[in-house]
Design a protein around this motif. Structure first.
Motif, PDB file in Angstrom:
ATOM      1  N   THR A   1      -0.737  -4.501   3.482  1.00 11.26           N
ATOM      2  CA  THR A   1       0.026  -5.586   4.096  1.00 11.26           C
ATOM      3  C   THR A   1      -0.599  -5.932   5.432  1.00 11.26           C
ATOM      4  O   THR A   1      -0.848  -5.053   6.269  1.00 11.26           O
ATOM      5  CB  THR A   1       1.490  -5.164   4.319  1.00 11.26           C
ATOM      6  OG1 THR A   1       2.059  -4.785   3.074  1.00 11.26           O
ATOM      7  CG2 THR A   1       2.295  -6.309   4.920  1.00 11.26           C
ATOM      8  N   LYS A   2      -0.864  -7.214   5.648  1.00  9.18           N
ATOM      9  CA  LYS A   2      -1.415  -7.652   6.932  1.00  9.18           C
ATOM     10  C   LYS A   2      -0.274  -8.061   7.854  1.00  9.18           C
ATOM     11  O   LYS A   2       0.563  -8.890   7.496  1.00  9.18           O
ATOM     12  CB  LYS A   2      -2.390  -8.813   6.753  1.00  9.18           C
ATOM     13  CG  LYS A   2      -3.065  -9.212   8.060  1.00  9.18           C
ATOM     14  CD  LYS A   2      -4.083 -10.319   7.868  1.00  9.18           C
ATOM     15  CE  LYS A   2      -4.752 -10.676   9.205  1.00  9.18           C
ATOM     16  NZ  LYS A   2      -5.738 -11.778   9.067  1.00  9.18           N
ATOM     17  N   VAL A   3      -0.241  -7.466   9.038  1.00  7.06           N
ATOM     18  CA  VAL A   3       0.786  -7.781  10.019  1.00  7.06           C
ATOM     19  C   VAL A   3       0.453  -9.121  10.668  1.00  7.06           C
ATOM     20  O   VAL A   3      -0.632  -9.304  11.217  1.00  7.06           O
ATOM     21  CB  VAL A   3       0.861  -6.678  11.098  1.00  7.06           C
ATOM     22  CG1 VAL A   3       1.873  -7.041  12.178  1.00  7.06           C
ATOM     23  CG2 VAL A   3       1.215  -5.349  10.472  1.00  7.06           C
ATOM     24  N   GLU A   4       1.390 -10.054  10.604  1.00  8.11           N
ATOM     25  CA  GLU A   4       1.160 -11.391  11.144  1.00  8.11           C
ATOM     26  C   GLU A   4       1.727 -11.557  12.545  1.00  8.11           C
ATOM     27  O   GLU A   4       1.345 -12.478  13.271  1.00  8.11           O
ATOM     28  CB  GLU A   4       1.779 -12.448  10.212  1.00  8.11           C
ATOM     29  CG  GLU A   4       1.180 -12.466   8.809  1.00  8.11           C
ATOM     30  CD  GLU A   4      -0.292 -12.838   8.773  1.00  8.11           C
ATOM     31  OE1 GLU A   4      -0.797 -13.378   9.781  1.00  8.11           O
ATOM     32  OE2 GLU A   4      -0.951 -12.589   7.744  1.00  8.11           O
TER      33      GLU A   4
ATOM     34  N   THR B   1     -11.922   3.400   7.134  1.00  9.28           N
ATOM     35  CA  THR B   1     -11.962   4.737   6.531  1.00  9.28           C
ATOM     36  C   THR B   1     -11.035   4.785   5.326  1.00  9.28           C
ATOM     37  O   THR B   1     -10.127   3.965   5.199  1.00  9.28           O
ATOM     38  CB  THR B   1     -11.503   5.833   7.521  1.00  9.28           C
ATOM     39  OG1 THR B   1     -10.071   5.809   7.612  1.00  9.28           O
ATOM     40  CG2 THR B   1     -12.097   5.644   8.894  1.00  9.28           C
ATOM     41  N   PRO B   2     -11.231   5.773   4.440  1.00  7.82           N
ATOM     42  CA  PRO B   2     -10.187   6.060   3.450  1.00  7.82           C
ATOM     43  C   PRO B   2      -8.965   6.604   4.180  1.00  7.82           C
ATOM     44  O   PRO B   2      -9.026   6.900   5.379  1.00  7.82           O
ATOM     45  CB  PRO B   2     -10.820   7.136   2.561  1.00  7.82           C
ATOM     46  CG  PRO B   2     -12.266   7.170   2.912  1.00  7.82           C
ATOM     47  CD  PRO B   2     -12.379   6.676   4.317  1.00  7.82           C
ATOM     48  N   VAL B   3      -7.851   6.763   3.475  1.00  9.99           N
ATOM     49  CA  VAL B   3      -6.697   7.429   4.063  1.00  9.99           C
ATOM     50  C   VAL B   3      -7.139   8.815   4.502  1.00  9.99           C
ATOM     51  O   VAL B   3      -7.664   9.607   3.710  1.00  9.99           O
ATOM     52  CB  VAL B   3      -5.531   7.483   3.060  1.00  9.99           C
ATOM     53  CG1 VAL B   3      -4.412   8.366   3.574  1.00  9.99           C
ATOM     54  CG2 VAL B   3      -5.004   6.074   2.811  1.00  9.99           C
TER      55      VAL B   3
ATOM     56  N   PRO C   1      -9.174  -1.139   6.707  1.00  5.80           N
ATOM     57  CA  PRO C   1      -9.429  -1.471   8.115  1.00  5.80           C
ATOM     58  C   PRO C   1      -8.660  -0.556   9.070  1.00  5.80           C
ATOM     59  O   PRO C   1      -7.530  -0.147   8.794  1.00  5.80           O
ATOM     60  CB  PRO C   1      -8.939  -2.918   8.237  1.00  5.80           C
ATOM     61  CG  PRO C   1      -8.982  -3.459   6.844  1.00  5.80           C
ATOM     62  CD  PRO C   1      -8.674  -2.305   5.948  1.00  5.80           C
ATOM     63  N   LEU C   2      -9.286  -0.267  10.210  1.00  2.98           N
ATOM     64  CA  LEU C   2      -8.671   0.601  11.211  1.00  2.98           C
ATOM     65  C   LEU C   2      -8.784  -0.015  12.617  1.00  2.98           C
ATOM     66  O   LEU C   2      -8.578   0.668  13.619  1.00  2.98           O
ATOM     67  CB  LEU C   2      -9.342   1.980  11.179  1.00  2.98           C
ATOM     68  CG  LEU C   2      -8.545   3.191  11.661  1.00  2.98           C
ATOM     69  CD1 LEU C   2      -7.249   3.354  10.871  1.00  2.98           C
ATOM     70  CD2 LEU C   2      -9.371   4.461  11.532  1.00  2.98           C
TER      71      LEU C   2
ATOM     72  N   GLN D   1      -1.311  -1.838  18.133  1.00  4.60           N
ATOM     73  CA  GLN D   1      -0.986  -1.537  16.741  1.00  4.60           C
ATOM     74  C   GLN D   1      -2.135  -1.884  15.799  1.00  4.60           C
ATOM     75  O   GLN D   1      -3.065  -2.610  16.164  1.00  4.60           O
ATOM     76  CB  GLN D   1       0.261  -2.310  16.324  1.00  4.60           C
ATOM     77  CG  GLN D   1       0.101  -3.824  16.406  1.00  4.60           C
ATOM     78  CD  GLN D   1       1.432  -4.547  16.507  1.00  4.60           C
ATOM     79  OE1 GLN D   1       1.925  -4.819  17.595  1.00  4.60           O
ATOM     80  NE2 GLN D   1       2.015  -4.859  15.379  1.00  4.60           N
ATOM     81  N   LEU D   2      -2.060  -1.341  14.587  1.00  4.82           N
ATOM     82  CA  LEU D   2      -2.926  -1.782  13.503  1.00  4.82           C
ATOM     83  C   LEU D   2      -2.351  -3.069  12.917  1.00  4.82           C
ATOM     84  O   LEU D   2      -1.152  -3.312  12.995  1.00  4.82           O
ATOM     85  CB  LEU D   2      -2.996  -0.729  12.394  1.00  4.82           C
ATOM     86  CG  LEU D   2      -3.483   0.672  12.750  1.00  4.82           C
ATOM     87  CD1 LEU D   2      -3.498   1.551  11.491  1.00  4.82           C
ATOM     88  CD2 LEU D   2      -4.851   0.649  13.384  1.00  4.82           C
TER      89      LEU D   2
END
Length: 420
Positions: free
Chosen positions: A5-8, A27-29, A47-48, A60-61
């Protein structure tokens, strides 16, 4: 396919004005250490990058990994973190005394994990109830005498707990509030359960570890938010609550213990709140400058570390990394050193025999340091625990091994004093 989910908009103030403050390698989880037959090398990276709200300064991410994927099969336990169990025992006594909690009161912990914190409260004479989404960990906690609901905490669940158990005198959430997908829904549930006289106390990583220190390995997908007091106070006020006290401590690098009540509650606002807000303003937490300095510092560390590790490789030396935690994944990927390390070492037997996420580095126990095939160089990836790691494994350096520290500065410890 894992849902992302992309935070808008800002998760605390809903602003849509962003700035990228710390680009990091995807990175992976980070905690998906797996057996070889589950193909850890095939784990997808996410993405991180770290963003800041230009309106309230919250960090925040913007890419949120599906919580079902992150937590249902979670393997981290509280007791595996060095010193955390003792920290929670002291924490329970401090909160009991500070809030004058009557014995027999209901204490609810959200993200209760293996029940270590609640057991400390139980031993002090309180009724306890845990909430945790990790299936196996929740089941083991319940079996050990800490009743634990295997679920995510929501406003609906808060209503059910209220109906079944009554109001909570105290809700605890440790290293959780930065991880929840919808913080407003979460806090509304807390407000339902504590009523007008209960208190919500949570510990979370403090932005100081990025703005003033170099603890970048606290950035990973479970941690969506990177909190400071100024935007938090504004956030709680907007939800009909009051942040009335804050303590800063060194847990997990740098943490804040925040005390919150419903608006109009009985506790006065402590001087610590204004002090923290004043310090954050003076140090520029709400600006991009501290994080730009961190990024530049990490680039310099990366270049020097690559040089040392390449020299060690060229000399035919075996290189191991010490640490196999979620944060180690961030370190390996961002510094791009996975290909320069032969394997990882970790004290936790649960990790041993597994392989690291994406890079598939094997995890071995510390006994390898005393074996004939011991590595000539050990890079301490769990750098905040460098002192106890080196103390526990002094016989390794006594026999000619070399520990290599990379933070807060690059330093070589051992009889060889050099990786080459």
């Amino acid at each position: 396919m894992v849902k992302i989910t992309k935070v808008e908009c800002c998760r605390l103030c809903a602003s849509t004005h962003w700035r990228l403050i710390l680009p990091l390698h995807p990175t992976p989880v980070g905690d998906y250490y797996l057996p070889r037959d589950q193909h850890p090398e095939k784990l997808e990276s996410y993405p991180l990058d770290l963003y800041q709200c230009a309106e309230c300064g919250h960090v925040q991410l913007r890419a949120i990994v599906d919580p079902e994927y992150l937590y249902r099969e979670y393997i981290y336990t509280t007791t595996s973190s060095l010193g955390l169990a003792d920290h929670f025992k002291n924490y329970a006594k401090t909160v009991r005394d500070k809030l004058s909690l009557p014995a027999g009161s209901l204490i609810v912990e959200i993200g209760s994990n293996d029940g270590t914190m609640l057991r400390a409260f139980q031993e002090l004479g309180f009724r306890v109830l845990g909430v945790d989404p990790a299936r196996e960990i929740a089941a083991r906690a319940t079996a050990s005498g800490i009743p634990t609901l295997n679920d995510f905490f929501t406003q609906d669940l808060a209503g059910k707990i209220l109906a079944d158990h009554g109001s909570a005198a105290l809700i605890i959430a440790n290293n959780v509030i930065a991880n929840v997908p919808d913080p407003s829904e979460f806090v509304k549930g807390v407000r339902t359960l504590i009523g007008h006289r209960g208190v919500f106390v949570f510990e979370t990583g403090y932005l100081r570890y990025l703005a003033e220190d170099v603890v970048f390995d606290n950035i990973y997908h479970e941690h969506i938010d990177y909190h400071s007091v100024t935007p938090l106070a504004r956030f709680f006020k907007g939800l009909g609550m009051c942040l009335f006290d804050v303590d800063i401590n060194e847990s997990k690098g740098s943490s804040i213990r925040v005390h919150v009540q419903s608006a109009g509650g009985p506790w006065p606002v402590a001087h610590s709140v204004a002090e923290a807000i004043g310090h954050e303003s003076a140090a520029g937490y709400a600006t991009a400058e501290p994080y730009q300095k961190l990024s530049a510092s990490l680039e310099m560390t990366k270049k020097r570390l690559h040089q040392l590790l390449h020299d060690g490789r060229a000399a035919g030396k075996k290189i191991a990394g010490y640490g196999a935690s979620v944060g180690v994944t961030t370190v390996l990927y961002h510094l791009e050193i996975g290909g320069l390390i032969d394997y990882l070492i970790d004290d936790n037997p649960v990790r041993q025999g597994l392989y690291s996420p994406g890079l598939a580095l094997p995890i071995r126990g510390p006994e390898v340091l005393l074996s004939p095939e011991k590595p000539e160089i050990v890079l301490i990836l769990a750098w905040r625990y460098a002192a106890p790691i080196m103390s526990k494994n002094k016989s390794y350096t006594d026999r000619g091994g070399c520990f290599l520290k990379f933070l807060p500065k690059i330093e070589m410890i051992g009889s060889s004093h050099s990786p080459v």
